[in-house]
Design a protein around this motif. Sequence first.
Motif, PDB file in Angstrom:
ATOM      1  N   VAL A 259      -8.234  24.045 -29.311  1.00 49.16           N
ATOM      2  CA  VAL A 259      -9.408  24.681 -28.703  1.00 49.16           C
ATOM      3  C   VAL A 259      -9.173  25.013 -27.230  1.00 49.16           C
ATOM      4  N   GLY A 260      -8.135  24.456 -26.643  1.00 45.92           N
ATOM      5  CA  GLY A 260      -7.849  24.701 -25.244  1.00 45.92           C
ATOM      6  C   GLY A 260      -6.383  24.474 -24.947  1.00 45.92           C
ATOM      7  N   ALA A 261      -5.953  24.999 -23.797  1.00 46.22           N
ATOM      8  CA  ALA A 261      -4.580  24.789 -23.344  1.00 46.22           C
ATOM      9  C   ALA A 261      -4.566  24.867 -21.826  1.00 46.22           C
ATOM     10  N   GLY A 262      -3.614  24.182 -21.232  1.00 43.15           N
ATOM     11  CA  GLY A 262      -3.487  24.200 -19.778  1.00 43.15           C
ATOM     12  C   GLY A 262      -2.032  24.113 -19.357  1.00 43.15           C
ATOM     13  N   TYR A 263      -1.747  24.785 -18.248  1.00 40.71           N
ATOM     14  CA  TYR A 263      -0.396  24.823 -17.669  1.00 40.71           C
ATOM     15  C   TYR A 263      -0.585  24.586 -16.182  1.00 40.71           C
ATOM     16  N   SER A 264       0.052  23.538 -15.641  1.00 42.61           N
ATOM     17  CA  SER A 264      -0.125  23.263 -14.218  1.00 42.61           C
ATOM     18  C   SER A 264       1.199  22.994 -13.527  1.00 42.61           C
ATOM     19  N   LEU A 265       1.247  23.423 -12.294  1.00 42.46           N
ATOM     20  CA  LEU A 265       2.409  23.251 -11.425  1.00 42.46           C
ATOM     21  C   LEU A 265       1.988  22.307 -10.309  1.00 42.46           C
ATOM     22  N   PHE A 266       2.566  21.110 -10.310  1.00 43.85           N
ATOM     23  CA  PHE A 266       2.215  20.062  -9.347  1.00 43.85           C
ATOM     24  C   PHE A 266       3.271  20.019  -8.254  1.00 43.85           C
ATOM     25  N   ASN A 267       2.833  20.102  -6.999  1.00 43.85           N
ATOM     26  CA  ASN A 267       3.739  20.032  -5.856  1.00 43.85           C
ATOM     27  C   ASN A 267       3.895  18.569  -5.466  1.00 43.85           C
TER      28      ASN A 267
ATOM     29  N   GLU B 127       1.479  16.497  -3.110  1.00 53.58           N
ATOM     30  CA  GLU B 127       0.758  15.706  -4.112  1.00 53.58           C
ATOM     31  C   GLU B 127      -0.509  16.415  -4.577  1.00 53.58           C
ATOM     32  N   ARG B 128      -0.414  17.735  -4.735  1.00 48.24           N
ATOM     33  CA  ARG B 128      -1.540  18.557  -5.189  1.00 48.24           C
ATOM     34  C   ARG B 128      -1.083  19.494  -6.287  1.00 48.24           C
ATOM     35  N   VAL B 129      -2.032  19.871  -7.149  1.00 43.90           N
ATOM     36  CA  VAL B 129      -1.755  20.916  -8.131  1.00 43.90           C
ATOM     37  C   VAL B 129      -1.729  22.230  -7.355  1.00 43.90           C
ATOM     38  N   GLU B 130      -0.590  22.884  -7.412  1.00 44.19           N
ATOM     39  CA  GLU B 130      -0.381  24.112  -6.657  1.00 44.19           C
ATOM     40  C   GLU B 130      -0.822  25.344  -7.442  1.00 44.19           C
ATOM     41  N   TRP B 131      -0.717  25.250  -8.747  1.00 46.06           N
ATOM     42  CA  TRP B 131      -1.047  26.401  -9.583  1.00 46.06           C
ATOM     43  C   TRP B 131      -1.534  25.895 -10.933  1.00 46.06           C
ATOM     44  N   LEU B 132      -2.602  26.511 -11.454  1.00 50.80           N
ATOM     45  CA  LEU B 132      -3.184  26.061 -12.710  1.00 50.80           C
ATOM     46  C   LEU B 132      -3.673  27.264 -13.506  1.00 50.80           C
ATOM     47  N   SER B 133      -3.403  27.238 -14.802  1.00 52.07           N
ATOM     48  CA  SER B 133      -3.977  28.219 -15.718  1.00 52.07           C
ATOM     49  C   SER B 133      -4.514  27.457 -16.920  1.00 52.07           C
ATOM     50  N   GLN B 134      -5.730  27.805 -17.323  1.00 49.83           N
ATOM     51  CA  GLN B 134      -6.359  27.147 -18.465  1.00 49.83           C
ATOM     52  C   GLN B 134      -6.995  28.181 -19.377  1.00 49.83           C
ATOM     53  N   SER B 135      -7.099  27.824 -20.644  1.00 48.78           N
ATOM     54  CA  SER B 135      -7.858  28.599 -21.617  1.00 48.78           C
ATOM     55  C   SER B 135      -8.663  27.608 -22.428  1.00 48.78           C
TER      56      SER B 135
ATOM     57  N   HIS C 261       8.661  20.161  -7.498  1.00 42.70           N
ATOM     58  CA  HIS C 261       7.569  20.455  -8.423  1.00 42.70           C
ATOM     59  C   HIS C 261       7.744  19.803  -9.793  1.00 42.70           C
ATOM     60  N   VAL C 262       6.608  19.600 -10.469  1.00 42.56           N
ATOM     61  CA  VAL C 262       6.566  19.159 -11.858  1.00 42.56           C
ATOM     62  C   VAL C 262       5.634  20.114 -12.592  1.00 42.56           C
ATOM     63  N   VAL C 263       6.068  20.594 -13.759  1.00 46.64           N
ATOM     64  CA  VAL C 263       5.228  21.466 -14.577  1.00 46.64           C
ATOM     65  C   VAL C 263       4.813  20.704 -15.835  1.00 46.64           C
ATOM     66  N   VAL C 264       3.507  20.678 -16.061  1.00 42.97           N
ATOM     67  CA  VAL C 264       2.932  19.984 -17.210  1.00 42.97           C
ATOM     68  C   VAL C 264       2.148  20.990 -18.047  1.00 42.97           C
ATOM     69  N   PHE C 265       2.230  20.827 -19.356  1.00 42.68           N
ATOM     70  CA  PHE C 265       1.535  21.711 -20.299  1.00 42.68           C
ATOM     71  C   PHE C 265       0.844  20.849 -21.343  1.00 42.68           C
ATOM     72  N   GLY C 266      -0.300  21.324 -21.835  1.00 43.88           N
ATOM     73  CA  GLY C 266      -0.963  20.590 -22.903  1.00 43.88           C
ATOM     74  C   GLY C 266      -1.934  21.456 -23.674  1.00 43.88           C
ATOM     75  N   VAL C 267      -2.257  20.998 -24.863  1.00 44.23           N
ATOM     76  CA  VAL C 267      -3.288  21.642 -25.684  1.00 44.23           C
ATOM     77  C   VAL C 267      -4.315  20.592 -26.059  1.00 44.23           C
ATOM     78  N   SER C 268      -5.545  21.043 -26.278  1.00 37.56           N
ATOM     79  CA  SER C 268      -6.627  20.105 -26.582  1.00 37.56           C
ATOM     80  C   SER C 268      -7.226  20.354 -27.953  1.00 37.56           C
ATOM     81  N   HIS C 269      -7.776  19.286 -28.490  1.00 38.57           N
ATOM     82  CA  HIS C 269      -8.393  19.290 -29.821  1.00 38.57           C
ATOM     83  C   HIS C 269      -9.910  19.205 -29.658  1.00 38.57           C
TER      84      HIS C 269
END
Length: 199
Positions: A37-45, A49-57, A130-138
Amino acid sequence: MISQRSRRTISNIYDAALAPDLWPAALQSVMDEAGAVGAGYSLFNKRTERVEWLSQSGPLVGREADYFSHYHALDHYRPILEVLPAGRWLWISECLPETVLRRDEWYNDYLLRAGIDEAVGVRLFESASHVVVFGVSHGNDRAPFTAAGTAALQELLEPLAKAARLHTELGSLGWEPAIALRADAIARRGARELGSRHG
């Protein structure tokens, strides 16, 4: 054999690496493949120590300000993902027991209120900065993820990781997406032509 749908999803993922404004479409493609039902992609600096870039659906779109102003500090799942070995999928329920989730403000007030009862995430890429994290939600009103949906996520892991690396490294170089530069040039040329026809 990769299906036509998976090829389109992979293409959308690589397009998004080169033109980050295309991440919402790529995320939607991944959601469709996985039955999420959802997904997110984030770029953590790591330096700031902040999320530098985020995209969500999905259902968390529009709730970013709430997350960063309040729930970010309460999110016990994100820090675990950020140090997890790259390429290992981790379910919320795998690392946070139900006894913790039942009284967890981030889970109850942020996720459950948005209609999300579970998520699976992965650390895609890490550089020195940087660290890039991705996830999907149920969705809490949906049947569990199917074996096909989980297999689709695993199949998309390599393209997602490559796209995350490319996005991160190009961003570190200050690279402007060619598509944005081309679109700007096309718009300027169109405006000149329109002006010359009517001027």
